[in-house]
Design an enzyme around this catalytic site. Structure first.
Site, PDB file in Angstrom:
ATOM      1  N   ASP A 121       0.765  -1.248   0.000  1.00  0.00           N
ATOM      2  CA  ASP A 121       0.000   0.000   0.000  1.00  0.00           C
ATOM      3  C   ASP A 121       0.794   1.295   0.000  1.00  0.00           C
ATOM      4  OD1 ASP A 121      -2.539   0.954  -0.299  1.00  0.00           O
ATOM      5  OD2 ASP A 121      -3.009   1.060   1.828  1.00  0.00           O
ATOM      6  N   HIS A 409       2.009   4.729   5.988  1.00  0.00           N
ATOM      7  CA  HIS A 409       1.828   5.273   4.642  1.00  0.00           C
ATOM      8  C   HIS A 409       0.542   6.087   4.497  1.00  0.00           C
ATOM      9  CE1 HIS A 409      -0.154   1.287   4.635  1.00  0.00           C
ATOM     10  NE2 HIS A 409      -1.041   1.862   3.847  1.00  0.00           N
TER      11      HIS A 409
END
Length: 411
Positions: A121, A409
């Site tokens: 991701d 993230h």
């Protein structure tokens, strides 16, 4: 794999938790249900921040069961970091800290050391992360979010699996093997094959009675039974074969998960039950020339490396690596990420400047504190220093974990 030839498929079940993205820690702990795995079912887990919270509340019997699943290979911890960190904005010191914090907790608590990294991701990938992972002892890594045109180019030449080499490393000391997922996303509609309208029909958590939305292509999954198993298995196998043409070996990885999945026993049972019936049909029909089963990331890389030892998939004139034969070596980074129609994911490079500044303040404060503590440990041998060491160790761990959360993230 050549369509019609024999092949092995490893279906890897996983669930991305994403710290504080759409669910807070407390909400996740309140809603998620703990469930078990029978002998044929396998699962992978990535972020230690959630696992540590679950561990605190788990009974001793559940902890023991968890350790047994890890030790017998049914449950693999991948990455082992406190979070799945961003690779564009995070400083290498903060990345090392969050990986160290997660892996130290994992080793001290469960006695496991990961060898495979799972980064599905982050919005683009840095060679610094590949370098750090290799220096930390990782042998393989999986990535997903790279520019869609780059994926097309690599897939065209069957280069989606490669050796990531540092541009300055002519002695191949930091080479690490990489599997790049080929399609738009890591959810089930985009992992079984090139046709999401077909793959979505095999996301059994989208059947009626579950909390997830139906397939947007208006063809929803149905329960697998003896009356439809042949038709469903052949449809799924067709997607597997098409996907396999993008890779060199006869061993194919098929992730089976999404964000916040497997949160109830019923959901997990629906996925495992239906896929096991499909796999049983495939495996019991020699004419299909295929074998499919649940596996971990380590199962996949182990099978792939075994095959690469037997068959040399190298191309003429290709620069490979002594790490593993049969695959090209690539250097550089995977920025800037775009998932479709030149939609570049670059705004987060400069957004939230205040929080980025706070992150750097915490980094240098933590580093200075660690250096001072090292001096104290080296010079203080008296009994009265023992309490100081104990109290500060707790505060340092809390600071490291707070810094680690900044590196997520989605942070």
């Amino acid at each position: 794999m050549i369509p019609g030839g024999s092949g092995r498929w490893k279906s890897i079940t996983s669930s991305s938790r994403d710290i504080s993205w759409t669910r807070s820690w407390r909400r996740w702990r309140r809603n998620d249900v703990k469930w078990g795995l029978d002998a044929r079912r396998k699962f992978i887990w990535e972020e230690m921040s959630y696992l540590q919270r679950w561990w605190k509340d788990a009974s001793e019997s559940k902890k023991e069961s968890f350790k047994n699943l890890v030790s017998n290979g049914q449950l693999e911890i991948v990455g082992g970091g406190w979070v799945m960190n961003d690779e564009a904005n995070s400083h290498y010191y903060a990345i090392i800290e969050q990986m160290t914090q997660g892996n130290m907790w994992l080793n001290e608590t469960i006695g496991f050391i990961p060898r495979n990294a799972w980064a599905i991701d982050p919005f683009g990938y840095s060679p610094t992360m590949a370098y750090l992972l290799r220096r930390m002892g990782f042998e393989n890594m999986l990535i997903q979010r790279t520019h869609y045109e780059l994926k097309k180019e690599l897939a065209r030449h069957k280069n989606l699996e490669f050796i990531w080499r540092q541009s300055w490393d002519f002695e191949e000391t930091t080479d690490i093997f990489v599997h790049m997922m080929p399609f738009y996303s890591y959810d089930i509609p985009h992992t079984c094959g090139p046709e999401p309208a077909v793959c979505c029909q095999f996301d059994f958590a989208r059947m009626r009675g579950f909390m997830y939305e139906f397939c947007p292509w208006r063809k929803n999954p149905v329960e697998t039974n003896q009356g439809n198993v042949q038709e469903r298995a052949e449809l799924l196998l067709d997607q597997y074969r098409k996907k396999s043409t993008l890779y060199r070996t006869n061993t194919l990885l098929v992730p089976l998960g999404d964000d916040f999945r497997y949160v109830s026993v019923d959901e997990a049972e629906a996925q495992f039950r239906n896929y096991q019936m499909l796999f049983d049909y495939i495996n019991s029909n020699p004419g299909l020339n295929a074998e499919a089963k649940f596996g971990t990331l380590d199962d996949y890389f182990h099978a792939l490396r075994e095959e690469a030892d037997r068959v040399n998939y190298s191309r003429p004139g290709e620069v490979g690596s002594g790490e593993i034969e049969g695959f090209p070596s690539l250097s550089g980074d995977f920025f800037t990420y775009a998932d479709r129609q030149q939609d570049y994911w670059s705004g987060y490079y400069v957004s939230r400047p205040f929080f980025k500044a706070v992150d750097r303040v915490l980094e240098h404060t933590l580093r200075a504190t660690e250096m001072l503590m090292a001096l104290v440990f080296g010079h203080c041998h008296r009994v009265q220093c023992e309490k100081l060491t104990t109290s500060f160790a707790y505060k340092l761990a809390a600071a490291r974990r707070n810094l680690a959360l900044f590196q997520h993230h989605d942070g």
